[in-house]
Design a protein around this motif. Structure first.
Motif, PDB file in Angstrom:
ATOM      1  N   LEU A 288      48.589  36.153  36.663  1.00 39.15           N
ATOM      2  CA  LEU A 288      47.429  36.395  37.516  1.00 39.15           C
ATOM      3  C   LEU A 288      47.848  36.984  38.861  1.00 39.15           C
ATOM      4  O   LEU A 288      47.265  37.978  39.325  1.00 39.15           O
ATOM      5  CB  LEU A 288      46.664  35.083  37.734  1.00 39.15           C
ATOM      6  CG  LEU A 288      45.458  35.160  38.676  1.00 39.15           C
ATOM      7  CD1 LEU A 288      44.423  36.139  38.154  1.00 39.15           C
ATOM      8  CD2 LEU A 288      44.845  33.779  38.869  1.00 39.15           C
TER       9      LEU A 288
ATOM     10  N   ILE B 217      46.930  40.874  40.145  1.00 35.29           N
ATOM     11  CA  ILE B 217      46.162  41.143  41.360  1.00 35.29           C
ATOM     12  C   ILE B 217      46.937  42.067  42.299  1.00 35.29           C
ATOM     13  O   ILE B 217      46.395  43.053  42.821  1.00 35.29           O
ATOM     14  CB  ILE B 217      45.805  39.817  42.074  1.00 35.29           C
ATOM     15  CG1 ILE B 217      44.809  39.008  41.225  1.00 35.29           C
ATOM     16  CG2 ILE B 217      45.220  40.095  43.456  1.00 35.29           C
ATOM     17  CD1 ILE B 217      44.519  37.632  41.776  1.00 35.29           C
TER      18      ILE B 217
ATOM     19  N   THR C  38      46.549  34.899  28.022  1.00 33.41           N
ATOM     20  CA  THR C  38      45.384  34.033  28.200  1.00 33.41           C
ATOM     21  C   THR C  38      45.085  33.253  26.927  1.00 33.41           C
ATOM     22  O   THR C  38      44.819  32.041  26.973  1.00 33.41           O
ATOM     23  CB  THR C  38      44.155  34.857  28.605  1.00 33.41           C
ATOM     24  OG1 THR C  38      44.478  35.657  29.745  1.00 33.41           O
ATOM     25  CG2 THR C  38      42.987  33.960  28.933  1.00 33.41           C
TER      26      THR C  38
ATOM     27  N   TYR D 161      40.669  27.224  35.473  1.00 32.75           N
ATOM     28  CA  TYR D 161      40.147  28.169  36.471  1.00 32.75           C
ATOM     29  C   TYR D 161      41.033  29.421  36.549  1.00 32.75           C
ATOM     30  O   TYR D 161      40.528  30.529  36.758  1.00 32.75           O
ATOM     31  CB  TYR D 161      40.037  27.488  37.827  1.00 32.75           C
ATOM     32  CG  TYR D 161      38.973  26.410  37.856  1.00 32.75           C
ATOM     33  CD1 TYR D 161      37.637  26.733  38.029  1.00 32.75           C
ATOM     34  CD2 TYR D 161      39.316  25.075  37.686  1.00 32.75           C
ATOM     35  CE1 TYR D 161      36.654  25.751  38.047  1.00 32.75           C
ATOM     36  CE2 TYR D 161      38.344  24.071  37.688  1.00 32.75           C
ATOM     37  CZ  TYR D 161      37.018  24.421  37.870  1.00 32.75           C
ATOM     38  OH  TYR D 161      36.053  23.449  37.872  1.00 32.75           O
ATOM     39  N   ILE D 162      42.337  29.242  36.369  1.00 28.93           N
ATOM     40  CA  ILE D 162      43.243  30.392  36.330  1.00 28.93           C
ATOM     41  C   ILE D 162      42.941  31.253  35.112  1.00 28.93           C
ATOM     42  O   ILE D 162      42.853  32.485  35.198  1.00 28.93           O
ATOM     43  CB  ILE D 162      44.708  29.921  36.327  1.00 28.93           C
ATOM     44  CG1 ILE D 162      45.071  29.293  37.673  1.00 28.93           C
ATOM     45  CG2 ILE D 162      45.652  31.096  36.014  1.00 28.93           C
ATOM     46  CD1 ILE D 162      46.439  28.654  37.695  1.00 28.93           C
ATOM     47  N   ASN D 163      42.771  30.593  33.954  1.00 30.61           N
ATOM     48  CA  ASN D 163      42.448  31.334  32.731  1.00 30.61           C
ATOM     49  C   ASN D 163      41.124  32.076  32.866  1.00 30.61           C
ATOM     50  O   ASN D 163      40.989  33.228  32.427  1.00 30.61           O
ATOM     51  CB  ASN D 163      42.378  30.379  31.538  1.00 30.61           C
ATOM     52  CG  ASN D 163      43.740  29.876  31.116  1.00 30.61           C
ATOM     53  OD1 ASN D 163      44.764  30.487  31.422  1.00 30.61           O
ATOM     54  ND2 ASN D 163      43.774  28.751  30.428  1.00 30.61           N
ATOM     55  N   PHE D 164      40.145  31.405  33.458  1.00 27.90           N
ATOM     56  CA  PHE D 164      38.839  32.038  33.646  1.00 27.90           C
ATOM     57  C   PHE D 164      38.958  33.273  34.538  1.00 27.90           C
ATOM     58  O   PHE D 164      38.364  34.324  34.248  1.00 27.90           O
ATOM     59  CB  PHE D 164      37.852  31.037  34.249  1.00 27.90           C
ATOM     60  CG  PHE D 164      36.501  31.623  34.538  1.00 27.90           C
ATOM     61  CD1 PHE D 164      35.625  31.929  33.508  1.00 27.90           C
ATOM     62  CD2 PHE D 164      36.108  31.881  35.844  1.00 27.90           C
ATOM     63  CE1 PHE D 164      34.377  32.476  33.779  1.00 27.90           C
ATOM     64  CE2 PHE D 164      34.864  32.434  36.124  1.00 27.90           C
ATOM     65  CZ  PHE D 164      33.996  32.725  35.082  1.00 27.90           C
ATOM     66  N   THR D 165      39.731  33.155  35.611  1.00 29.36           N
ATOM     67  CA  THR D 165      39.936  34.299  36.508  1.00 29.36           C
ATOM     68  C   THR D 165      40.643  35.443  35.777  1.00 29.36           C
ATOM     69  O   THR D 165      40.284  36.621  35.950  1.00 29.36           O
ATOM     70  CB  THR D 165      40.769  33.874  37.724  1.00 29.36           C
ATOM     71  OG1 THR D 165      40.166  32.747  38.353  1.00 29.36           O
ATOM     72  CG2 THR D 165      40.869  35.012  38.733  1.00 29.36           C
ATOM     73  N   LEU D 166      41.633  35.105  34.954  1.00 32.73           N
ATOM     74  CA  LEU D 166      42.320  36.124  34.160  1.00 32.73           C
ATOM     75  C   LEU D 166      41.357  36.824  33.207  1.00 32.73           C
ATOM     76  O   LEU D 166      41.423  38.051  33.027  1.00 32.73           O
ATOM     77  CB  LEU D 166      43.464  35.486  33.365  1.00 32.73           C
ATOM     78  CG  LEU D 166      44.815  35.367  34.058  1.00 32.73           C
ATOM     79  CD1 LEU D 166      45.778  34.547  33.209  1.00 32.73           C
ATOM     80  CD2 LEU D 166      45.404  36.737  34.339  1.00 32.73           C
TER      81      LEU D 166
ATOM     82  N   VAL E  63      38.096  37.184  33.571  1.00 28.52           N
ATOM     83  CA  VAL E  63      37.194  38.049  34.352  1.00 28.52           C
ATOM     84  C   VAL E  63      37.905  39.336  34.759  1.00 28.52           C
ATOM     85  O   VAL E  63      37.350  40.444  34.624  1.00 28.52           O
ATOM     86  CB  VAL E  63      36.671  37.295  35.596  1.00 28.52           C
ATOM     87  CG1 VAL E  63      35.887  38.245  36.496  1.00 28.52           C
ATOM     88  CG2 VAL E  63      35.805  36.115  35.182  1.00 28.52           C
ATOM     89  N   LEU E  64      39.147  39.222  35.252  1.00 32.63           N
ATOM     90  CA  LEU E  64      39.914  40.411  35.625  1.00 32.63           C
ATOM     91  C   LEU E  64      40.165  41.306  34.411  1.00 32.63           C
ATOM     92  O   LEU E  64      40.078  42.536  34.501  1.00 32.63           O
ATOM     93  CB  LEU E  64      41.243  40.000  36.253  1.00 32.63           C
ATOM     94  CG  LEU E  64      41.225  39.634  37.735  1.00 32.63           C
ATOM     95  CD1 LEU E  64      42.606  39.174  38.180  1.00 32.63           C
ATOM     96  CD2 LEU E  64      40.766  40.808  38.589  1.00 32.63           C
TER      97      LEU E  64
END
Length: 415
Positions: A265, A269, A303, A321-326, A328-329
């Motif tokens: 992640l 970014i 992921t 939350y890290i997986n969810f952000t990954l 989304v990205l």
């Protein structure tokens, strides 16, 4: 403390018994027998007696199965190594494509699972026929450096990987937990195989050095016969070790998933910010678009690996939350890549590579959207963690169908 008396005094307090067992497991086991003999009518101690002695009974009952699995592993590992060496000979003669080497490994891994899982005959026949048809078709199409042919070579391993999953899950191929176990197997397989490969490289370096000292240069012979044989046969050996519940990989895989997800992640970014800063445009820069899709595949794989290796029902952690952000990205990256591919198709026309990439972007987009929506429901306490895992496992056959379509149809469509 006299643990025997402690056990007797807390016969009706399971929590205290569990706490003592975790604190001093060996002492608890040694003292338990006396407590059990003094109180044979205790239901709590009866449960503990079965718990402490279950492994011994299990090993006795499974001894014949272990021998069966070990023997089948040995035979299939040897056959895998021999077959791979024969295939290499024909590849060196330019009679067949190098991708054929995969048929020296995956069919034998599939055979190991089919044989040891008590799989029904219809599934065995399906897997065997599809492997056979794939091998025949691969060598019927012209051995040429054309886009349609190359895409078939690249997509065939994906189809065979899904086919290996059918062999792994066997009679439970429709059950989500069985598919999750297959994905976990892949993560554990990579960890174990990499460990054994590193050991093999050290042995190879030592062997080359020893023979070099006495003036014998065996590099070509050694790599073609010993190293290649080991590369193929170790795949079957690793499958056997993991199926025997090897604790090393099972304990290590979740930690690797938790470590890699935040690192990926952060890297993603920083890279995207740097790419925007220097003015890279996937709509106009073909190489950057290819790299964009490569990033997408890697992030999706990491992921999915993290999802399969983590998550207790009902418990949320920072990893979620890290997986969810990954996710989304990844969805944003895929949307940009999809738009860029559509733009290039409209501007430059249809080619096999553009069409295959566009199809892959559509598949990724659908899968990522499904996973993201499932994650939102989970984080809002509206769904269980298994909903996210279902979004991963139920989509796998779609990848297999797309890979089969590209493998079979593209060489015919784009002659």
């Amino acid at each position: 403390m006299d643990i025997s008396n402690f056990i007797i005094e807390n016969m009706n307090n399971p929590r205290e018994l569990e706490r003592m067992f975790r604190k001093e497991p060996e002492a608890f086991k040694k003292s338990f027998l006396y407590a059990w003999e003094q109180n044979p009518d205790s239901q709590v101690l009866a449960v503990w007696h079965e718990r402490l002695n279950f492994k011994e009974n299990e090993n006795i009952q499974k001894a014949s199965l272990i021998n069966k699995a070990f023997l089948s592993m040995g035979v299939l590992a040897i056959l895998s190594g021999i077959t791979t060496r024969i295939l290499l000979y024909f590849i060196e003669q330019q009679a067949i494509a190098p991708i054929n080497l995969i048929f020296g490994i995956l069919p034998f891994m599939a055979a190991y699972f089919l044989y040891n899982n008590g799989t029904k005959k219809n599934i065995v026949y399906t897997v065997a026929v599809l492997f056979l048809v794939s091998g025949i078709y691969l060598n019927i199409i012209p051995f040429e450096q054309k886009d349609g042919i190359i895409l078939a070579y690249l997509h065939l391993p994906v189809f065979l990987w899904i086919l290996l999953g059918l062999a792994f899950t066997g009679n439970e191929y429709n059950i989500g937990s069985a598919r999750i176990n297959y994905l976990k197997f892949n993560g554990e397989f990579c960890i174990l195989y990499a460990s054994m490969a590193i050991s093999g490289m050290l042995l190879t370096a030592l062997t080359m050095r020893l023979f070099g000292v006495i003036g014998l240069h065996i590099e070509e012979f050694y790599f073609k016969n010993v190293v290649l044989f080991g590369v193929a046969s170790l795949a079957v050996v690793a499958s056997y070790l993991i199926s025997r519940n090897l604790k090393l990989t099972k304990n290590l895989a979740p930690y690797i998933a938790k470590i890699f997800s935040p690192l990926v992640l952060t890297t993603l970014i920083v890279y995207l910010i740097a790419a925007i800063w220097v003015g890279k445009n996937p709509f106009l820069d073909r190489n950057f678009l290819i790299l964009f899709n490569g990033i997408l595949i890697i992030v999706l794989a990491v992921t999915i690996f993290s999802i399969t290796e983590s998550g207790e029902e009902g418990r949320k952690s920072i990893s979620d939350y890290i997986n969810f952000t990954l996710i989304v990205l990844s969805l944003i990256i895929d949307s940009v890549a999809f738009s860029a591919m559509a733009f290039r198709l409209s501007l430059y026309g249809i080619t096999p590579n553009r069409l295959a990439t566009l199809g892959l972007n559509i598949l990724f987009w659908g899968n990522l959207l499904w996973i993201m929506l499932s994650y939102i429901r989970f984080l809002q306490n509206k769904a269980r963690y298994s909903t996210i895992q279902d979004a991963v496992t139920k989509y796998l056959p779609i990848y297999g169908l797309w890979a089969a379509f590209v493998t079979l149809a593209f060489p015919l469509i784009f002659k």
